[in-house]
Design an enzyme around this catalytic site. Structure first.
Site, PDB file in Angstrom:
ATOM      1  N   ASP A 194       0.851  -1.193   0.000  1.00 50.39           N
ATOM      2  CA  ASP A 194       0.000   0.000   0.000  1.00 50.39           C
ATOM      3  C   ASP A 194       0.886   1.242   0.000  1.00 50.39           C
ATOM      4  O   ASP A 194       2.023   1.211   0.481  1.00 50.39           O
ATOM      5  CB  ASP A 194      -0.923   0.019   1.233  1.00 50.39           C
ATOM      6  N   ASP A 209       4.221   2.974  -4.051  1.00 42.63           N
ATOM      7  CA  ASP A 209       3.267   3.666  -4.925  1.00 42.63           C
ATOM      8  C   ASP A 209       3.318   2.934  -6.266  1.00 42.63           C
ATOM      9  O   ASP A 209       4.321   2.989  -6.982  1.00 42.63           O
ATOM     10  CB  ASP A 209       3.710   5.130  -5.082  1.00 42.63           C
ATOM     11  N   ILE A 210       2.235   2.253  -6.600  1.00 49.10           N
ATOM     12  CA  ILE A 210       2.262   1.378  -7.785  1.00 49.10           C
ATOM     13  C   ILE A 210       2.340   2.153  -9.112  1.00 49.10           C
ATOM     14  O   ILE A 210       2.536   1.555 -10.153  1.00 49.10           O
ATOM     15  CB  ILE A 210       1.048   0.419  -7.819  1.00 49.10           C
ATOM     16  N   ASN A 252      -5.222  -4.415  -7.158  1.00 44.36           N
ATOM     17  CA  ASN A 252      -6.437  -3.893  -6.516  1.00 44.36           C
ATOM     18  C   ASN A 252      -6.393  -2.380  -6.277  1.00 44.36           C
ATOM     19  O   ASN A 252      -7.435  -1.728  -6.327  1.00 44.36           O
ATOM     20  CB  ASN A 252      -6.657  -4.627  -5.186  1.00 44.36           C
ATOM     21  N   TYR A 301     -12.249   7.780 -14.351  1.00 46.62           N
ATOM     22  CA  TYR A 301     -12.274   6.472 -13.671  1.00 46.62           C
ATOM     23  C   TYR A 301     -12.769   5.374 -14.622  1.00 46.62           C
ATOM     24  O   TYR A 301     -12.148   4.314 -14.740  1.00 46.62           O
ATOM     25  CB  TYR A 301     -13.180   6.578 -12.446  1.00 46.62           C
ATOM     26  N   LYS A 334     -10.663   2.120 -16.016  1.00 48.04           N
ATOM     27  CA  LYS A 334     -11.081   0.728 -15.789  1.00 48.04           C
ATOM     28  C   LYS A 334     -11.372   0.030 -17.115  1.00 48.04           C
ATOM     29  O   LYS A 334     -11.132  -1.172 -17.266  1.00 48.04           O
ATOM     30  CB  LYS A 334     -12.303   0.690 -14.864  1.00 48.04           C
TER      31      LYS A 334
END
Ligand code: NAP
Length: 249
Positions: A38, A61-62, A88, A152, A156
């Site tokens: 996370d 931080d992805i 996720n 968003y 996605k």
């Protein structure tokens, strides 16, 4: 118990709360070793403590490539392999088109789409060498379109396309890539929504109520297990039927 999750090594991004924490709990219950990742590492220790399995917590931080490479390296140094990646972590920065800032567009794309791309790329060599792997991307029912969520929904939708493309590319290495598309789920993300927006979303919900984080975790565990071995490139909507059609707005 699901098949084949015992002792598997699973990386879960955004594991600090909400859906990611529930996925981590469920995979741990199924006997997997879990790597909790996370951006905010404070909450990870508490979750790790409650799990009855081997754990590793990583602050990352992805959306940053060096963080993601370090995340995979730490996982391999600790557990020697990577069997499952659950992409996720995700954010919302909602707004109607005229008010959506460039910064809100970029941030959402960076975390929700570039992040999973970087994570998939970072685990690929390891999964290829193992000739096995499971990747589950958490998308959203909004990929079908949602008012006030241009950034968003587009992120996605991009992740759905990434899922389907990687499913085709990686199948010959016995790596399955699938997505779970949650509907409205009770989490800190939805708790922070304006009351009016939440009420509108509930009116469109066939079940009339939100789903739970455990509903999503169950779907992820199934797709990560041996029971889902021949399922590849699929988008599993876990939304109480909302994706079947819109009710009243
Ligand atoms: P959440 O409660 O906000 O949890 C997301 C976690 O990810 C938070 O701990 C967050 O940390 C972390 N995170 C944010 N940016 C990150 C980054 N760059 N790198 C690493 N970690 C980061 O969200 P949620 O509701 O559980 O949602 C989880 C996933 O399900 C998301 O992909 C979301 O789009 C999707 N989803 C949720 C719903 C819903 O109804 N809740 C519906 C459809 C899809 P901070 O809190 O510090 O930012």
């Amino acid at each position: 118990m699901l098949n084949g999750l015992q002792n598997k090594v699973a990386i879960i991004t955004g594991a600090g709360q909400g859906i990611g924490a529930a996925i981590s709990r469920r995979l741990a219950q199924e006997g997997a070793k879990v790597v909790l990742v996370d951006i905010n590492a404070d909450c990870l220790k508490d979750i790790a403590h409650e799990l009855d399995t081997e754990t590793l917590t990583i602050s990352a931080d992805i959306s940053k490539k060096n963080h993601v490479l370090n995340m995979v390296e730490q996982t391999k140094n600790t557990f020697g392999r990577v069997d499952i990646l659950v992409n996720n972590a995700g954010i919302i920065r909602d707004g109607f088109l005229s008010r959506l800032s460039e910064d809100d567009w970029d941030k959402v794309m960076d975390v929700n789409l570039k992040g999973p791309f970087l994570c998939c790329q970072a685990v690929f060599d390891t999964m290829k060498a193992q000739n096995s792997g499971k990747i589950v991307n958490i998308v959203s029912r909004s990929w079908l379109g949602n008012i006030g969520q241009a950034n968003y929904s587009a992120s996605k939708g991009g992740l759905v396309s990434l899922t389907r493309t990687l499913a085709l590319e990686l199948a010959r290495f016995q790596i399955n890539v699938n997505a779970v598309a949650p509907g409205l789920i009770e989490t800190p993300m939805t708790k922070n929504m304006p009351e009016e927006a939440l009420a509108r979303l509930l009116r469109m919900q066939p079940t009339g109520k939100m789903g739970s984080v455990d509903d999503i975790a169950a779907a992820v565990a199934f797709l990560s297990s041996g029971d889902g071995a021949f399922i590849n490139g699929q988008i599993l909507h876990v939304d109480g039927g909302k994706s079947c059609g819109l009710l009243s707005l």
